[in-house]
Design a protein around this motif. Sequence first.
Motif, mmCIF file in Angstrom:
data_model
loop_
_atom_site.group_PDB
_atom_site.id
_atom_site.type_symbol
_atom_site.label_atom_id
_atom_site.label_comp_id
_atom_site.label_asym_id
_atom_site.label_seq_id
_atom_site.Cartn_x
_atom_site.Cartn_y
_atom_site.Cartn_z
ATOM 1 N N ASP A 185 5.283 -5.197 7.484
ATOM 2 C CA ASP A 185 4.300 -4.119 7.585
ATOM 3 C C ASP A 185 4.170 -3.356 6.271
ATOM 4 O OD1 ASP A 185 3.604 -4.680 10.184
ATOM 5 O OD2 ASP A 185 4.977 -3.216 11.066
ATOM 6 N N LEU A 186 5.250 -3.315 5.498
ATOM 7 C CA LEU A 186 5.161 -2.661 4.193
ATOM 8 C C LEU A 186 4.256 -3.473 3.265
ATOM 9 C CD1 LEU A 186 6.078 -0.373 2.309
ATOM 10 C CD2 LEU A 186 7.950 -1.858 1.582
ATOM 11 N N ILE A 187 4.389 -4.786 3.320
ATOM 12 C CA ILE A 187 3.527 -5.638 2.493
ATOM 13 C C ILE A 187 2.066 -5.480 2.924
ATOM 14 C CG2 ILE A 187 2.975 -8.011 1.865
ATOM 15 C CD1 ILE A 187 5.958 -8.661 2.124
ATOM 16 N N LYS A 188 1.822 -5.467 4.229
ATOM 17 C CA LYS A 188 0.451 -5.342 4.730
ATOM 18 C C LYS A 188 -0.188 -4.029 4.300
ATOM 19 C CE LYS A 188 1.264 -8.176 8.859
ATOM 20 N NZ LYS A 188 1.406 -8.154 10.338
ATOM 21 N N THR A 189 0.547 -2.925 4.471
ATOM 22 C CA THR A 189 -0.036 -1.616 4.149
ATOM 23 C C THR A 189 -0.140 -1.409 2.639
ATOM 24 O OG1 THR A 189 2.171 -0.572 4.363
ATOM 25 C CG2 THR A 189 0.722 -0.558 6.297
ATOM 26 N N THR A 190 0.783 -1.985 1.887
ATOM 27 C CA THR A 190 0.746 -1.838 0.435
ATOM 28 C C THR A 190 -0.409 -2.634 -0.164
ATOM 29 O OG1 THR A 190 3.139 -1.467 0.345
ATOM 30 C CG2 THR A 190 2.059 -2.141 -1.697
ATOM 31 N N THR A 191 -0.596 -3.844 0.317
ATOM 32 C CA THR A 191 -1.710 -4.653 -0.208
ATOM 33 C C THR A 191 -3.054 -4.108 0.266
ATOM 34 O OG1 THR A 191 -1.395 -6.229 1.618
ATOM 35 C CG2 THR A 191 -0.379 -6.768 -0.504
ATOM 36 N N GLY A 198 -6.829 -11.525 -5.684
ATOM 37 C CA GLY A 198 -6.594 -12.771 -6.397
ATOM 38 C C GLY A 198 -5.532 -12.651 -7.480
ATOM 39 N N TRP A 199 -4.543 -11.775 -7.258
ATOM 40 C CA TRP A 199 -3.528 -11.533 -8.282
ATOM 41 C C TRP A 199 -2.798 -12.802 -8.698
ATOM 42 C CZ3 TRP A 199 -2.026 -8.910 -12.178
ATOM 43 C CH2 TRP A 199 -0.700 -8.976 -12.643
ATOM 44 N N SER A 200 -2.498 -13.689 -7.766
ATOM 45 C CA SER A 200 -1.736 -14.884 -8.119
ATOM 46 C C SER A 200 -2.458 -15.710 -9.180
ATOM 47 C CB SER A 200 -1.450 -15.733 -6.877
ATOM 48 O OG SER A 200 -0.586 -15.054 -5.991
ATOM 49 N N GLU A 201 -3.716 -15.977 -8.965
ATOM 50 C CA GLU A 201 -4.484 -16.745 -9.951
ATOM 51 C C GLU A 201 -4.681 -15.937 -11.228
ATOM 52 O OE1 GLU A 201 -6.488 -19.734 -11.870
ATOM 53 O OE2 GLU A 201 -5.314 -19.837 -10.018
ATOM 54 N N ASN A 242 2.621 -18.829 -4.643
ATOM 55 C CA ASN A 242 3.214 -17.716 -3.887
ATOM 56 C C ASN A 242 2.681 -17.711 -2.454
ATOM 57 O OD1 ASN A 242 4.173 -15.292 -2.890
ATOM 58 N ND2 ASN A 242 3.538 -14.063 -4.642
ATOM 59 N N GLU A 243 3.367 -18.453 -1.589
ATOM 60 C CA GLU A 243 2.900 -18.595 -0.205
ATOM 61 C C GLU A 243 3.041 -17.307 0.590
ATOM 62 O OE1 GLU A 243 1.289 -21.100 0.940
ATOM 63 O OE2 GLU A 243 1.551 -22.333 -0.856
ATOM 64 N N VAL A 244 4.043 -16.495 0.266
ATOM 65 C CA VAL A 244 4.253 -15.238 1.000
ATOM 66 C C VAL A 244 3.040 -14.318 0.867
ATOM 67 C CG1 VAL A 244 5.664 -13.141 1.113
ATOM 68 C CG2 VAL A 244 6.753 -15.355 0.772
ATOM 69 N N MET A 245 2.509 -14.247 -0.344
ATOM 70 C CA MET A 245 1.408 -13.309 -0.609
ATOM 71 C C MET A 245 0.034 -13.954 -0.483
ATOM 72 S SD MET A 245 3.002 -10.509 -1.053
ATOM 73 C CE MET A 245 4.639 -9.904 -1.475
ATOM 74 N N ARG A 246 -0.003 -15.257 -0.245
ATOM 75 C CA ARG A 246 -1.305 -15.942 -0.180
ATOM 76 C C ARG A 246 -2.246 -15.304 0.850
ATOM 77 N NH1 ARG A 246 -2.545 -20.520 -2.465
ATOM 78 N NH2 ARG A 246 -0.375 -21.193 -2.654
ATOM 79 N N PRO A 247 -1.768 -14.912 2.037
ATOM 80 C CA PRO A 247 -2.694 -14.308 3.000
ATOM 81 C C PRO A 247 -3.350 -13.017 2.521
ATOM 82 C CG PRO A 247 -0.641 -14.960 4.066
ATOM 83 C CD PRO A 247 -0.414 -15.083 2.609
ATOM 84 N N PHE A 248 -2.753 -12.401 1.504
ATOM 85 C CA PHE A 248 -3.273 -11.108 1.031
ATOM 86 C C PHE A 248 -4.053 -11.231 -0.282
ATOM 87 C CE2 PHE A 248 0.819 -10.548 3.201
ATOM 88 C CZ PHE A 248 0.394 -9.832 4.307
#
Length: 249
Positions: A185-191, A198-201, A242-248
């Motif tokens: 939930d911290l990742i969801k609310t922070t993002t 598109g930070w990864s790319e 970065n699969e963890v952050m891919r949804p965001f």
Amino acid sequence: MSDPVTFYGFTPVPRDPEVLFKDHPTATGPSPKQDPFTIKDIPLPDSPLVREVKSFVQKELDEQTFNHSNRVYIYGTALVKTHFPGWSYDPETYYLACLLHDIGTADRFLATTKMSFEFKGAIVARDLILSLGGVEDQADSVCDAIVRHQDIFVKGGNITLIGQILQLATILDNVGLRANLINPDLIKTTTAAFPRKGWSEHFARVVEKELSLKPWCHTSTFEVPGWTEGVRSNFAEDVRGNEVMRPFD
């Protein structure tokens, strides 16, 4: 103020996270502790110095990098609150390090120096904080943390406490490492508050740009020995993967 070594985050801690987390009571095992934090639980420091530094950073950096810098503060703070509650440091100093840790990637600096972006950025950050009236210990703490924030493969010795938090949080946001130590939930609310856009790319391309401009740069420590242009960047591919952050993204 307490002892400036403690206050400004110079307390030495193990550089290698494997040593830092070995047999850790809340961070090891299949289900590490995840305090139910959201972004509302981690307010950003706000002071005249912070506001001036933030204004400088927003003028020099693109939105993706500025947002990354804020996420790094939030994730790092949460990691400490949950897993190192005894650590003591000045949150403002850590936030300044977060805001400025990638300043060397700004267009104004990346291609206008032969120095690695971390080293140039550290000098820019130190000079800026001092020019705005910050104390030398604070400027030095920020500078030291930025210089070393990509010393990912250094195993021995120590690093400053703020330097370690910065490393843990940047690698979490960039490649998803140890994201299981904070609450989803911290990742969801922070993002949501500081979108990745598109930070990864975006960051992968920054890595590739610096390698192309400066094949001697510190970023090349992530690559195969004797890296040359045309060889695929391991680091850029890790960032893109970065699969963890891919949804965001």
